[in-house]
Write a protein that holds these residues in place. Structure first.
Motif, PDB file in Angstrom:
ATOM      1  N   GLU A 124      20.172  33.962  71.489  1.00 18.82           N
ATOM      2  CA  GLU A 124      20.226  35.036  70.498  1.00 18.82           C
ATOM      3  C   GLU A 124      18.825  35.569  70.214  1.00 18.82           C
ATOM      4  OE1 GLU A 124      22.251  33.890  66.936  1.00 18.82           O
ATOM      5  OE2 GLU A 124      24.203  34.315  67.804  1.00 18.82           O
ATOM      6  N   HIS A 125      17.867  34.680  70.159  1.00 13.81           N
ATOM      7  CA  HIS A 125      16.484  35.088  69.901  1.00 13.81           C
ATOM      8  C   HIS A 125      15.961  36.000  71.019  1.00 13.81           C
ATOM      9  CE1 HIS A 125      12.324  34.944  68.578  1.00 13.81           C
ATOM     10  NE2 HIS A 125      11.982  34.603  69.814  1.00 13.81           N
ATOM     11  N   GLU A 126      16.211  35.633  72.269  1.00 10.57           N
ATOM     12  CA  GLU A 126      15.749  36.449  73.400  1.00 10.57           C
ATOM     13  C   GLU A 126      16.415  37.820  73.400  1.00 10.57           C
ATOM     14  OE1 GLU A 126      14.786  33.065  76.765  1.00 10.57           O
ATOM     15  OE2 GLU A 126      16.881  33.580  76.348  1.00 10.57           O
ATOM     16  N   ALA A 127      17.707  37.869  73.068  1.00 11.15           N
ATOM     17  CA  ALA A 127      18.419  39.143  73.007  1.00 11.15           C
ATOM     18  C   ALA A 127      17.876  40.005  71.869  1.00 11.15           C
ATOM     19  CB  ALA A 127      19.917  38.900  72.827  1.00 11.15           C
ATOM     20  N   TYR A 128      17.551  39.378  70.759  1.00  9.06           N
ATOM     21  CA  TYR A 128      16.967  40.103  69.631  1.00  9.06           C
ATOM     22  C   TYR A 128      15.594  40.659  70.000  1.00  9.06           C
ATOM     23  CZ  TYR A 128      15.137  41.055  64.959  1.00  9.06           C
ATOM     24  OH  TYR A 128      14.572  41.659  63.866  1.00  9.06           O
ATOM     25  N   VAL A 129      14.796  39.881  70.710  1.00 10.27           N
ATOM     26  CA  VAL A 129      13.479  40.343  71.159  1.00 10.27           C
ATOM     27  C   VAL A 129      13.635  41.537  72.098  1.00 10.27           C
ATOM     28  CG1 VAL A 129      11.446  39.710  72.533  1.00 10.27           C
ATOM     29  CG2 VAL A 129      12.304  38.150  70.778  1.00 10.27           C
ATOM     30  N   ALA A 130      14.633  41.495  72.980  1.00 10.55           N
ATOM     31  CA  ALA A 130      14.889  42.629  73.881  1.00 10.55           C
ATOM     32  C   ALA A 130      15.231  43.882  73.074  1.00 10.55           C
ATOM     33  CB  ALA A 130      16.020  42.289  74.846  1.00 10.55           C
ATOM     34  N   LEU A 131      16.005  43.704  72.019  1.00 12.47           N
ATOM     35  CA  LEU A 131      16.354  44.820  71.149  1.00 12.47           C
ATOM     36  C   LEU A 131      15.113  45.368  70.437  1.00 12.47           C
ATOM     37  CD1 LEU A 131      18.823  46.393  70.233  1.00 12.47           C
ATOM     38  CD2 LEU A 131      19.141  44.707  68.427  1.00 12.47           C
ATOM     39  N   LEU A 132      14.243  44.481  70.005  1.00 12.97           N
ATOM     40  CA  LEU A 132      12.992  44.907  69.369  1.00 12.97           C
ATOM     41  C   LEU A 132      12.097  45.661  70.349  1.00 12.97           C
ATOM     42  CD1 LEU A 132      12.050  41.807  67.191  1.00 12.97           C
ATOM     43  CD2 LEU A 132      13.007  43.986  66.430  1.00 12.97           C
ATOM     44  N   LYS A 133      12.091  45.238  71.610  1.00 16.49           N
ATOM     45  CA  LYS A 133      11.291  45.933  72.630  1.00 16.49           C
ATOM     46  C   LYS A 133      11.811  47.346  72.866  1.00 16.49           C
ATOM     47  CE  LYS A 133       9.551  41.898  75.095  1.00 16.49           C
ATOM     48  NZ  LYS A 133       9.555  41.145  76.354  1.00 16.49           N
ATOM     49  N   LEU A 134      13.146  47.497  72.890  1.00 16.24           N
ATOM     50  CA  LEU A 134      13.715  48.839  73.034  1.00 16.24           C
ATOM     51  C   LEU A 134      13.320  49.711  71.848  1.00 16.24           C
ATOM     52  CD1 LEU A 134      17.313  48.083  74.358  1.00 16.24           C
ATOM     53  CD2 LEU A 134      15.410  49.106  75.622  1.00 16.24           C
TER      54      LEU A 134
END
Length: 89
Positions: free
Chosen positions: A31-41
């Protein structure tokens, strides 16, 4: 992951929890990695992250108060990517 955004129509208020769930299983992300990907977008101005207002009903969950609005350009890219990948098969 960008192609997954093509599942939503323009101007949709996308629950961040839904995107994070969509990204964890098939891509093997936490979940953390997916959230970081969302923050990068968001940092690249491809999506806008919006928090729920205090007047809205809040459910239990980490990301239930966060929503995503995708920019038209990103949705167009997602649709193009999905179509071109489909045609290559």
């Amino acid at each position: 992951m960008i192609r997954d955004l093509g599942c939503f129509t323009e101007d949709d208020k996308i629950p961040a929890a839904s995107l994070i769930d969509m990204w964890t299983e098939p891509y093997g992300l936490s979940e953390h990695e997916a959230y970081v990907a969302l923050l990068k977008l968001s940092a690249r101005y491809l999506v806008t992250l919006v928090e729920r207002t205090r007047n809205d009903v809040v459910e239990d969950g980490i990301f239930n108060d966060l929503f995503v609005f995708q920019h038209d350009l990103l949705r167009d890219l997602a649709m193009y990517s999905a179509k071109s990948n489909c045609c290559k098969s």
